[in-house]
Motif scaffolding. Structure first.
Motif, PDB file in Angstrom:
ATOM      1  N   LEU A 122      -9.112 -12.923  -5.392  1.00 50.60           N
ATOM      2  CA  LEU A 122      -8.795 -12.584  -6.757  1.00 50.60           C
ATOM      3  C   LEU A 122      -8.661 -10.945  -6.739  1.00 50.60           C
ATOM      4  N   PRO A 123      -7.558 -10.557  -7.900  1.00 48.58           N
ATOM      5  CA  PRO A 123      -7.325  -9.217  -7.864  1.00 48.58           C
ATOM      6  C   PRO A 123      -8.716  -8.297  -8.104  1.00 48.58           C
ATOM      7  N   HIS A 124      -9.862  -8.579  -8.316  1.00 47.22           N
ATOM      8  CA  HIS A 124     -11.143  -7.794  -8.299  1.00 47.22           C
ATOM      9  C   HIS A 124     -11.667  -7.932  -6.883  1.00 47.22           C
ATOM     10  N   GLU A 125     -11.397  -8.874  -6.036  1.00 49.62           N
ATOM     11  CA  GLU A 125     -11.990  -8.818  -4.798  1.00 49.62           C
ATOM     12  C   GLU A 125     -11.093  -8.468  -3.513  1.00 49.62           C
ATOM     13  N   ILE A 126      -9.681  -8.243  -3.928  1.00 53.87           N
ATOM     14  CA  ILE A 126      -8.981  -7.617  -2.798  1.00 53.87           C
ATOM     15  C   ILE A 126      -9.317  -6.210  -2.658  1.00 53.87           C
ATOM     16  N   GLY A 127      -8.854  -5.997  -1.446  1.00 53.13           N
ATOM     17  CA  GLY A 127      -9.081  -4.389  -0.978  1.00 53.13           C
ATOM     18  C   GLY A 127      -7.851  -3.662  -1.207  1.00 53.13           C
ATOM     19  N   TYR A 128      -7.490  -2.571  -1.582  1.00 54.35           N
ATOM     20  CA  TYR A 128      -6.398  -1.886  -1.561  1.00 54.35           C
ATOM     21  C   TYR A 128      -6.672  -0.159  -1.424  1.00 54.35           C
ATOM     22  N   LEU A 129      -5.550   0.558  -1.096  1.00 51.08           N
ATOM     23  CA  LEU A 129      -5.607   1.758  -1.033  1.00 51.08           C
ATOM     24  C   LEU A 129      -4.189   2.207  -1.659  1.00 51.08           C
ATOM     25  N   GLU A 130      -4.417   2.935  -2.906  1.00 54.23           N
ATOM     26  CA  GLU A 130      -3.348   3.368  -3.716  1.00 54.23           C
ATOM     27  C   GLU A 130      -3.080   4.709  -3.670  1.00 54.23           C
ATOM     28  N   VAL A 131      -1.787   5.405  -3.023  1.00 53.60           N
ATOM     29  CA  VAL A 131      -1.862   6.651  -3.006  1.00 53.60           C
ATOM     30  C   VAL A 131      -1.296   7.140  -4.593  1.00 53.60           C
ATOM     31  N   LYS A 132      -2.117   7.925  -5.116  1.00 56.46           N
ATOM     32  CA  LYS A 132      -1.453   8.425  -6.500  1.00 56.46           C
ATOM     33  C   LYS A 132      -0.721   9.507  -6.388  1.00 56.46           C
ATOM     34  N   SER A 133      -0.814  10.423  -5.450  1.00 56.57           N
ATOM     35  CA  SER A 133       0.094  11.573  -5.420  1.00 56.57           C
ATOM     36  C   SER A 133       0.010  12.206  -3.941  1.00 56.57           C
ATOM     37  N   LEU A 134       1.262  12.729  -3.505  1.00 57.64           N
ATOM     38  CA  LEU A 134       1.106  13.437  -2.148  1.00 57.64           C
ATOM     39  C   LEU A 134       2.092  14.570  -2.291  1.00 57.64           C
ATOM     40  N   LYS A 135       1.531  15.493  -1.591  1.00 56.46           N
ATOM     41  CA  LYS A 135       2.311  17.022  -1.689  1.00 56.46           C
ATOM     42  C   LYS A 135       2.385  17.527  -0.021  1.00 56.46           C
ATOM     43  N   GLN A 136       3.489  17.857   0.095  1.00 59.47           N
ATOM     44  CA  GLN A 136       3.593  18.470   1.672  1.00 59.47           C
ATOM     45  C   GLN A 136       3.737  20.012   1.260  1.00 59.47           C
ATOM     46  N   ASN A 137       2.779  20.867   1.587  1.00 63.34           N
ATOM     47  CA  ASN A 137       2.726  22.429   1.372  1.00 63.34           C
ATOM     48  C   ASN A 137       3.306  22.456  -0.097  1.00 63.34           C
ATOM     49  N   GLY A 138       2.436  21.829  -1.110  1.00 61.14           N
ATOM     50  CA  GLY A 138       2.650  22.315  -2.595  1.00 61.14           C
ATOM     51  C   GLY A 138       3.556  21.634  -3.193  1.00 61.14           C
ATOM     52  N   ARG A 139       4.521  20.905  -2.316  1.00 65.08           N
ATOM     53  CA  ARG A 139       5.508  19.987  -3.116  1.00 65.08           C
ATOM     54  C   ARG A 139       5.599  18.649  -2.892  1.00 65.08           C
TER      55      ARG A 139
END
Ligand SMILES: [Zn+2]
Length: 611
Positions: free
Chosen positions: A112-129
């Motif tokens: 179920l949704p509260h039992e699954i695993g996840y890794l959610e990337v919320k933001s990503l910057k390369q050299n500040g951008r």
């Protein structure tokens, strides 16, 4: 045009292979991560600063991260794989049928949704951008703003959310032993780029390949939890939990959570586990390495987990002597996960209601500290190099430490391989770990046939040469990514014997070995190569007068022979199907390879007795 193209291909391929052989390079990562854990929801929020150094000669326009926990979702590739494989791993399926007529259901499919695993990337910057990225299952595909030049360092800054899945395989919440958090593969992890290119393979519960680097990890978790894992704790007096220096004062803050600050130098992964009911013992070994034991504070485990401690030190000493010194100052044996799995500076293992149920696993996983954590071959492509070599050395450690026998390689483990040959389920060891047809074929290839690569090498180049090979392999390839060719070249350099035929036949094909005594006429013995794999042949002859003599027939293409007290005969050119030699005395019995270290699939034709 065609000739020009061929010429260009020739030039390009020769430059590429010249690079591989002559200018070894590896990428480098420096992670700083800060993660805040909600132990009730099994969720966490993290920040990650990654300094990535492109040591390759190539310009990189893309990078890839692994998001392993996305595998624990209905319809993921891991889910699909456990549904389609004919012999699924019992940990990944539930049997809704009977033992005779199993009806397996993927456990991931039911999450179920509260039992699954996840890794959610919320933001990503390369050299500040900010950079663009897309999620494809367990892989994050990142299109860079500006390409990374050879030799350049860039900084990636990320925020991410994670949810630890219900425990199905390797990582998860509430393992079968009731360990709260088994945090393996828990963070967005840069995929490895090496001389073969990117290795952003999807995760289906098998093997790994990671980038060498340094980790600085801070974990904020409820005060009642004890944490064990990769890395040295930097603030033991602020933490306690068995890490503190007992001669100094504790400085524990009155906050609800503690901030565990770990540093791990020169590793290619970072794993941890946490539980509010861990017992934490520290064994200071004579070698200087501290071994930490973290296990459930439950009397059904205490006895075995106490008894195992001095044996773990003995195994450490055995590997130090037979491979090379363990290079970190700390190793942790942590109850968690399922079965046993190797990680940087630690292992997660389950069970321990009896000593015998965990000792073999711990010896095996500790051996992985060398074969893969230190000699970091690509497990996904060459699982035989880490599983096989760890099995080889740990079975000798067990023979010596647990049974008081001599630590000599033995063919006792060959039966699994003979089974696979007879059942015709064998697949070549060059098969990617994820893509074997059956789990059985994968394990027999990786563990059994992989360890046989070394056991049988004792037969081909001699035991002392194999011992020297392992030590040289350690010296030349520690903290690197050795390849199959590297172990072969090491053995060649040590022994002076050419072994490309052996690497090819044993690893890249499913050819088999079968030598036979074809004919005995008076003092003339004719042997035949029945199987496809050519080998040097050891023959033992007893004479009518009661004496005996050992013979060694080198394979011509070995361009040498092992050190031996046997009578060395002329070379056998492999393509010749038969080989005849003459003894000086009347023959009574003959046996091909009495040590049985050569994996001859039919031993019925290996002996002769004069009637
Ligand atoms: Zn293993």
């Amino acid at each position: 045009m065609k000739r020009l193209l061929a010429l260009i291909i020739l030039i390009v391929t020769t430059t590429v292979s010249a690079q591989n052989n002559n200018s070894y390079w590896q990428q480098h990562v420096d992670y700083t991560m800060d993660v805040d854990v909600d132990v009730k929801k099994y969720q966490y929020k993290g920040t990650q600063k990654l300094i990535y150094t492109n040591n390759s000669p190539d310009v990189l326009n893309q990078v890839f991260y692994h998001l392993y926990y996305n595998a624990f979702q209905p319809n993921s590739e891991m889910d699909a794989h456990s549904k389609s494989i004919v012999d699924p791993d019992g940990r990944m399926v539930g049997n809704k049928g009977t033992r005779e007529n199993p009806r397996n259901e993927s456990r991931i499919a039911k999450l179920l949704p509260h039992e699954i695993g996840y890794l959610e990337v919320k933001s990503l910057k390369q050299n500040g951008r900010t950079v663009k990225y897309t999620v494809e299952g367990t892989v994050l595909e990142v299109t860079l703003n500006t390409s990374i030049q050879p030799g350049e360092k860039v900084i990636f800054e990320m925020t991410f959310d994670g949810q630890l899945p219900v425990h199905i395989r390797r990582a998860g919440r509430n393992s079968e032993d009731g360990v709260a958090l088994s945090m393996a593969q828990w963070y967005p992890k840069m995929a490895e780029y090496d001389f073969e290119g990117w290795h952003a393979h999807p995760y289906i519960a098998r093997e790994f390949h990671g980038v060498w680097g340094d980790f600085d990890v801070t974990i904020h978790i409820d005060k009642t939890y004890t944490v064990g894992g990769t890395g040295y704790l930097q603030n033991p007096q602020e933490i306690g939990h068995g890490y503190e220096d007992k001669s100094k004062k504790l400085k524990i803050k009155k906050t609800k959570k503690l901030a565990w600050h770990f540093k791990a130098p020169n590793v290619h992964d970072f794993t941890w586990a946490a539980d509010p009911k861990y017992t934490h013992d520290v064994l200071k070994t004579v070698s200087g390495v501290e071994i930490h034991f973290l296990y459930k504070n439950d009397k059904k485990y205490t006895k075995a987990w106490k008894k195992i401690q001095p044996y773990t030190e003995k195994a450490l000493n055995f590997y130090n002597e037979n491979i090379g010194p363990y290079p970190w100052k700390q190793y942790s044996v942590i109850q968690g996960g399922d079965g046993g799995m190797e990680y940087a500076m630690c292992t997660l293992i389950s069970g321990g209601e009896s000593f015998n149920s965990i000792v073999g696993t711990i010896f095996h996983e500790l051996a992985h500290a060398w074969f893969q954590q230190l000699l970091a071959s690509n497990e996904s492509k060459h699982s035989w190099m880490d599983e096989g070599f760890a099995s080889y050395i740990s079975s000798m450690a067990s023979a010596k430490i647990l049974r008081g026998r001599k630590a000599t390689p033995s063919p006792s483990s060959y039966n699994g391989y003979y089974y696979a040959v007879n059942a015709a389920i064998e697949e070549p060891l060059t098969t990617h770990a994820d893509r074997f047809n059956t789990n059985t074929a994968f394990s027999i290839a990786s563990y059994t046939k992989g360890s046989m690569f070394l056991t049988q090498l004792n037969y081909i180049i001699g035991g002392d040469n194999v011992k020297k090979t392992l030590k040289k392999y350690y010296n030349d390839f520690k903290f690197k990514h050795p390849t199959p060719n590297d172990i072969k070249r090491t053995a060649e350099k040590v022994s002076g014997i050419e072994l490309d035929w052996y690497l090819n036949e044993w690893i890249e094909t499913t050819h088999t070995i079968d030598y036979a005594i074809a004919k005995v006429e008076g003092k003339n013995i004719t042997l035949a190569r029945v199987g496809q794999i050519p080998m040097p042949v050891d023959v033992s002859v007893t004479y009518v007068d009661g004496t005996s003599e050992d013979f060694n027939i080198p394979l011509r293409m070995m361009r040498g022979e092992k050190p031996t007290s046997a009578t060395i005969l002329k070379d056998w050119p492999w393509a010749q199907p038969t080989y005849t030699f003459t003894t000086l005395k009347e023959i009574k019995t003959i046996e091909i390879d009495p040590t049985q270290l050569m994996a001859d699939i039919d031993r019925n034709n290996n002996t002769f007795e004069k009637k």
